[in-house]
Design an enzyme around this catalytic site. Structure first.
Site, short mmCIF file in Angstrom:
data_model
loop_
_atom_site.label_atom_id
_atom_site.label_comp_id
_atom_site.label_asym_id
_atom_site.label_seq_id
_atom_site.Cartn_x
_atom_site.Cartn_y
_atom_site.Cartn_z
N CYS A 55 0.85 -1.20 0.00
CA CYS A 55 0.00 0.00 0.00
C CYS A 55 0.88 1.25 0.00
O CYS A 55 1.86 1.32 0.75
CB CYS A 55 -0.91 -0.01 1.23
SG CYS A 55 -2.01 1.41 1.27
N CYS A 59 0.47 4.95 6.91
CA CYS A 59 -0.17 4.77 8.22
C CYS A 59 0.80 4.04 9.16
O CYS A 59 1.20 2.90 8.87
CB CYS A 59 -1.46 3.98 8.06
SG CYS A 59 -2.52 4.62 6.73
N CYS A 62 0.47 0.34 10.28
CA CYS A 62 -0.02 -0.68 9.35
C CYS A 62 1.08 -1.57 8.75
O CYS A 62 2.02 -1.08 8.11
CB CYS A 62 -0.81 -0.03 8.22
SG CYS A 62 -1.60 -1.28 7.18
N CYS A 99 -16.43 -9.25 5.66
CA CYS A 99 -15.81 -7.95 5.40
C CYS A 99 -14.57 -8.12 4.54
O CYS A 99 -13.65 -8.85 4.92
CB CYS A 99 -15.38 -7.30 6.71
SG CYS A 99 -16.71 -7.12 7.89
N CYS A 130 -19.49 -6.23 3.87
CA CYS A 130 -18.80 -5.00 4.26
C CYS A 130 -17.52 -4.93 3.42
O CYS A 130 -16.95 -5.97 3.07
CB CYS A 130 -18.44 -5.03 5.74
SG CYS A 130 -17.51 -3.58 6.29
N CYS A 190 -19.37 2.11 8.88
CA CYS A 190 -18.57 1.45 9.91
C CYS A 190 -17.33 2.32 10.09
O CYS A 190 -16.50 2.41 9.18
CB CYS A 190 -18.20 0.04 9.47
SG CYS A 190 -17.09 -0.80 10.63
N ARG A 262 -17.69 -2.40 18.07
CA ARG A 262 -16.97 -3.65 17.83
C ARG A 262 -15.64 -3.68 18.59
O ARG A 262 -14.81 -2.78 18.44
CB ARG A 262 -16.72 -3.86 16.34
CG ARG A 262 -15.97 -5.20 16.09
CD ARG A 262 -15.87 -5.59 14.64
NE ARG A 262 -17.17 -5.63 14.02
CZ ARG A 262 -17.49 -5.02 12.89
NH1 ARG A 262 -16.58 -4.34 12.25
NH2 ARG A 262 -18.71 -5.09 12.41
N1 SAM Z 1 -6.61 0.49 3.16
C1 SAM Z 1 -7.89 0.79 3.64
C2 SAM Z 1 -7.91 1.97 4.57
O1 SAM Z 1 -6.92 2.25 5.24
O2 SAM Z 1 -8.96 2.60 4.67
C3 SAM Z 1 -8.60 -0.38 4.29
C4 SAM Z 1 -7.85 -1.35 5.17
S1 SAM Z 1 -7.11 -0.70 6.65
C5 SAM Z 1 -6.06 -2.02 7.10
C6 SAM Z 1 -8.46 -0.68 7.82
C7 SAM Z 1 -8.17 -0.26 9.24
O3 SAM Z 1 -7.49 -1.30 9.92
C8 SAM Z 1 -7.33 0.95 9.49
O4 SAM Z 1 -8.01 2.15 9.32
C9 SAM Z 1 -6.95 0.75 10.96
O5 SAM Z 1 -7.90 1.36 11.81
C10 SAM Z 1 -6.98 -0.77 11.13
N2 SAM Z 1 -5.63 -1.29 11.37
C11 SAM Z 1 -4.66 -1.48 10.46
N3 SAM Z 1 -3.53 -1.96 11.04
C12 SAM Z 1 -3.80 -2.07 12.36
C13 SAM Z 1 -3.04 -2.49 13.48
N4 SAM Z 1 -1.76 -2.85 13.37
N5 SAM Z 1 -3.63 -2.50 14.70
C14 SAM Z 1 -4.92 -2.10 14.82
N6 SAM Z 1 -5.68 -1.68 13.79
C15 SAM Z 1 -5.14 -1.66 12.57
FE1 SF4 Z 2 -2.76 1.28 3.35
FE2 SF4 Z 2 -2.69 0.13 5.74
FE3 SF4 Z 2 -3.07 2.76 5.55
FE4 SF4 Z 2 -5.03 1.07 4.75
S1 SF4 Z 2 -4.26 1.34 6.83
S2 SF4 Z 2 -4.28 2.91 3.67
S3 SF4 Z 2 -3.78 -0.63 3.98
S4 SF4 Z 2 -1.23 1.65 4.93
#
Ligand code: SAM
Ligand code: SF4
Ligand code: DTB
Length: 360
Positions: A55, A59, A62, A99, A130, A190, A262
């Protein structure tokens, strides 16, 4: 006062809820919970990563960001047939919602078409759907709605004030714009966030005030505890005090009375007693199945045993048939939960809830 839905919370007011003695906050959360939900029922969603890794976003939490060396391999879009198989397996295990998550900043035109086909496939199995695909335009949100999507997950993740410490490649306003597009398309929203990224209690209060002050509360509010993945900038973040995590759930319940709250990522690291406190605080939804997107989740056996020990029943959404319980040591108890499908708020029978949920 327990069923009043407000959209004018100040951060100070929400912070005061966090400051209540633990028992007083839990009592308030229970009052709100029991006035608005069947109180011994939990909705179960299963996640599938339909497009993993690489990606472009940054973030800090992530494992799927291309910028961090986390060992997550880039994968192509999962074939339609595999989506169907995984959704059927999730349904057979007792999940009512499937989801689909993709590691995209935002989907391209062909991506939306592919996900629309997946949504049709999952819906044909009699499950709620979802998706979480990143930022959406209003047209894309409509296209997903037309395919039969029930919910779109897009988190604010944290407070507007702390956000810049966590993500720099898209703004908080970008997220609010996507949420508005999703809402406008008639999808259930959500939207939640993460606890444990180094934010203050005031940040948690500010995040929940942001959610509660949206024009309409999200139908579903995932509260994630950070999964500290090696290689991400937040791998070394300090552990959250478990009581503070429970407080976050309780405050979410109080300020968004009708939402399904949740208990999301982070359960694998939680003791059963902590999860029980979260349910007591008003959590009434979980991710179910041994994997989240790339990280682990409690296995189905442990979850079914925990719910049975707590007398918690699977929550069956309106319009869905109760799922078949598989052969299992706790089959009698859990299977009993599927025997009726009513709207009662007073017993432990399986019921429809998250009153605001809309089906087409
Ligand atoms: N890429 C898309 C986005 O960011 O909107 C969808 C998938 S993203 C992985 C969805 C959510 O997963 C993120 O907004 C975050 O809140 C949660 N998430 C991702 N990594 C995480 C982690 N290590 N611990 C807890 N929540 C996490
Ligand atoms: Fe990409 Fe992870 Fe951020 Fe979603 S949360 S936009 S998968 S880096
Ligand atoms: C949400 O709030 N939590 C889920 C779901 N929405 C998509 C994702 C949690 C991901 C945890 C890290 C991983 O498994 O990659």
């Amino acid at each position: 006062m327990t069923d009043t839905t407000r959209h004018d919370w100040t951060i100070d007011e929400v912070e005061q809820l966090f400051s209540l003695p633990f028992a007083d906050l839990m009592f308030r959360a229970q009052e709100v919970h029991r006035a608005n939900h069947p109180h011994n029922a939990v909705q179960m969603s299963t996640l599938l990563s339909i497009k993993t890794g690489a990606c472009p976003e940054d973030c800090a939490y992530c494992p799927q960001s291309v910028r961090y060396d986390t060992g997550v391999e880039r994968e192509q879009l999962v074939p339609l047939e595999e989506v169907r198989t995984r959704a059927q397996a999730a349904k057979d295990a007792g999940a009512t919602r499937f989801c689909m998550g993709a590691a995209w900043r935002s989907p391209k035109k062909r991506d939306v078409a592919a996900v629309a086909a997946m949504i049709r496939e999952v819906r044909a199995l009699g499950m709620e759907t979802c998706a979480t695909l990143g930022m959406l335009t209003p047209d894309q949100a409509h296209e997903l709605k037309d395919a039969g999507l029930d919910y779109y997950n897009h988190n604010v993740d944290t407070s507007p004030e702390f956000y810049g410490e966590i993500i720099t490649t898209r703004t908080y306003q970008d997220r609010l714009d996507t949420l508005a597009a999703v809402r406008e398309a008639g999808l259930n929203v959500c939207c939640g966030g993460i606890v444990g990224m180094g934010e203050t209690t005031r940040d948690r209060a500010s995040m929940l005030a942001t959610l509660a002050n949206l024009p309409q509360h999200p139908e579903s509010v995932p509260i994630n505890q950070l999964v500290r993945v090696p290689g991400t900038p937040l791998a070394g973040a300090a552990a959250v005090d478990p009581f503070d995590f429970v407080r976050t759930i309780a405050v979410a319940r109080v300020v968004m009375p009708k939402a399904c709250v949740r208990l999301s990522a982070g359960r694998e690291a939680m003791a059963d007693e902590l999860q029980a406190l979260c349910f007591l605080a008003g959590a009434n939804s979980i991710f179910y199945g041994e994997k989240l997107l790339t990280t682990g989740n409690p296995d189905v056996t442990r979850d079914r045993a925990l719910l049975a020990r707590l007398g918690i029943q699977p929550l069956v959404p309106p319009g869905l048939s109760p799922p078949q319980a598989p052969a299992h040591e706790h089959e009698e108890h859990v299977h009993g939960a599927h025997c009726s499908h009513t709207g009662s708020h007073t017993s432990a029978r399986p019921v429809s809830s998250c009153a605001a949920t809309r089906r087409r």
